[in-house]
Scaffold this motif. Structure first.
Motif, PDB file in Angstrom:
ATOM      1  N   ALA A 184     -19.767  21.954  56.509  1.00  0.00           N
ATOM      2  CA  ALA A 184     -20.287  23.384  56.757  1.00  0.00           C
ATOM      3  C   ALA A 184     -21.567  23.620  56.144  1.00  0.00           C
ATOM      4  N   ALA A 185     -21.615  23.043  54.955  1.00  0.00           N
ATOM      5  CA  ALA A 185     -23.027  23.395  54.129  1.00  0.00           C
ATOM      6  C   ALA A 185     -24.181  22.610  54.941  1.00  0.00           C
ATOM      7  N   ARG A 186     -23.920  21.185  55.294  1.00  0.00           N
ATOM      8  CA  ARG A 186     -25.176  20.674  56.014  1.00  0.00           C
ATOM      9  C   ARG A 186     -25.252  21.185  57.382  1.00  0.00           C
ATOM     10  N   ALA A 187     -24.310  21.952  57.918  1.00  0.00           N
ATOM     11  CA  ALA A 187     -24.764  22.599  59.311  1.00  0.00           C
ATOM     12  C   ALA A 187     -25.295  24.092  58.679  1.00  0.00           C
ATOM     13  N   GLY A 188     -25.506  24.224  57.907  1.00  0.00           N
ATOM     14  CA  GLY A 188     -26.041  25.487  57.424  1.00  0.00           C
ATOM     15  C   GLY A 188     -25.134  26.912  57.738  1.00  0.00           C
ATOM     16  N   ASP A 189     -24.021  26.738  57.902  1.00  0.00           N
ATOM     17  CA  ASP A 189     -22.867  27.598  58.269  1.00  0.00           C
ATOM     18  C   ASP A 189     -22.351  28.231  57.013  1.00  0.00           C
ATOM     19  N   GLY A 190     -22.719  29.178  56.593  1.00  0.00           N
ATOM     20  CA  GLY A 190     -22.253  29.873  55.366  1.00  0.00           C
ATOM     21  C   GLY A 190     -20.827  30.417  55.893  1.00  0.00           C
ATOM     22  N   ASP A 191     -20.726  31.311  57.043  1.00  0.00           N
ATOM     23  CA  ASP A 191     -19.291  31.598  57.305  1.00  0.00           C
ATOM     24  C   ASP A 191     -18.183  30.601  57.336  1.00  0.00           C
ATOM     25  N   TRP A 192     -18.616  29.489  57.739  1.00  0.00           N
ATOM     26  CA  TRP A 192     -17.761  28.395  57.814  1.00  0.00           C
ATOM     27  C   TRP A 192     -17.318  27.915  56.643  1.00  0.00           C
ATOM     28  N   ALA A 193     -18.399  27.632  55.684  1.00  0.00           N
ATOM     29  CA  ALA A 193     -18.010  27.114  54.314  1.00  0.00           C
ATOM     30  C   ALA A 193     -17.310  28.154  53.644  1.00  0.00           C
ATOM     31  N   GLU A 194     -17.525  29.570  53.613  1.00  0.00           N
ATOM     32  CA  GLU A 194     -16.609  30.791  53.265  1.00  0.00           C
ATOM     33  C   GLU A 194     -15.371  30.545  53.662  1.00  0.00           C
ATOM     34  N   ALA A 195     -15.105  30.428  54.859  1.00  0.00           N
ATOM     35  CA  ALA A 195     -13.436  30.221  55.283  1.00  0.00           C
ATOM     36  C   ALA A 195     -12.906  29.077  54.618  1.00  0.00           C
ATOM     37  N   ILE A 196     -13.388  28.108  54.621  1.00  0.00           N
ATOM     38  CA  ILE A 196     -12.754  26.690  53.974  1.00  0.00           C
ATOM     39  C   ILE A 196     -12.453  27.164  52.599  1.00  0.00           C
ATOM     40  N   MET A 197     -13.557  27.713  51.914  1.00  0.00           N
ATOM     41  CA  MET A 197     -13.376  27.734  50.433  1.00  0.00           C
ATOM     42  C   MET A 197     -11.967  28.797  50.082  1.00  0.00           C
ATOM     43  N   ARG A 198     -11.814  29.721  50.837  1.00  0.00           N
ATOM     44  CA  ARG A 198     -10.951  30.836  51.034  1.00  0.00           C
ATOM     45  C   ARG A 198      -9.562  29.961  51.165  1.00  0.00           C
TER      46      ARG A 198
END
Length: 213
Positions: A184-198
């Motif tokens: 997600a971080a490599r894709a620059g998608d903060g919303d995706w990364a946030e959802a996975i961290m949750r």
């Protein structure tokens, strides 16, 4: 803080966070001074610093011990992490440099290899890699107040966490979360990364304190 006290604090911090000194263990000034080859005064200063970070409890007339937390306290800690850490990850994603992304990927792959099921499974390397992985995101968020707020609650979870307590399914789920966060971080998608961290934190909470009723 004087250099000797700073060095003692760093050494003890690493031992506590790595699990070398267990949650609830007594921290005798004389023993620590002898082992770290400093006088007792820097040890006292170091313990005071670690108490301010939430890693050590100072008890009048009873000395110091590594902090421990009740189930209710851990539940509150996870509530705070669920509010703050996914947000920190979302802030971090657009700020991560290529070198940081590479390091995150190396850490995620190391944890995945280490956690591969087997007869001689040794999960010890995951502890430090996991701490560094979460720390990189928090640092990259670029918010000192947010980092300070998270430091105590992430320290508490790291000290209490034992990866051997995870079921094989929960451990694999946790380790794959790291890999997906990097994607997600490599894709620059903060919303995706946030959802996975949750999701990652919910998985850890279910393992450490059970699913809330």
């Amino acid at each position: 803080m004087r250099p000797a006290a700073e060095q003692a604090a760093q050494a003890l911090r690493e031992e506590i966070l790595s699990g070398a000194i267990a949650s609830g263990a007594r921290l005798g000034e004389a023993e620590l001074a002898g082992r770290l080859r400093v006088s007792r005064t820097p040890i006292r200063e170091a313990l005071t610093r670690l108490a301010a970070e939430g890693l050590v409890e100072l008890q009048p007339n009873r000395g110091a011990r590594v902090a421990s937390w009740s189930t209710d306290e851990l539940r509150e800690i996870f509530d705070l992490r669920l509010r703050l850490e996914p947000y920190a990850v979302r802030l971090a994603v657009p700020k991560l440099a290529a070198a940081e992304l590479d390091e995150l990927q190396e850490l995620a792959e190391l944890m995945l290899r280490t956690g591969r099921p087997g007869r001689r499974q040794d999960l010890t390397p995951i502890v430090e890699a996991n701490r560094r992985f979460h720390g990189l995101f928090i640092e990259a968020a670029g918010s000192p107040p947010l980092a300070a707020a998270l430091r105590g609650v992430t320290h508490a979870a790291v000290v209490h966490q034992n990866f051997h307590d995870y079921s094989p399914e929960a451990l694999q789920r946790s380790l794959h979360h790291h890999v997906e966060m990097v994607a997600a971080a490599r894709a620059g998608d903060g919303d995706w990364a946030e959802a996975i961290m949750r999701a990652h934190l919910y998985n850890a909470r279910a393992t450490m304190i059970g699913v809330p009723s």
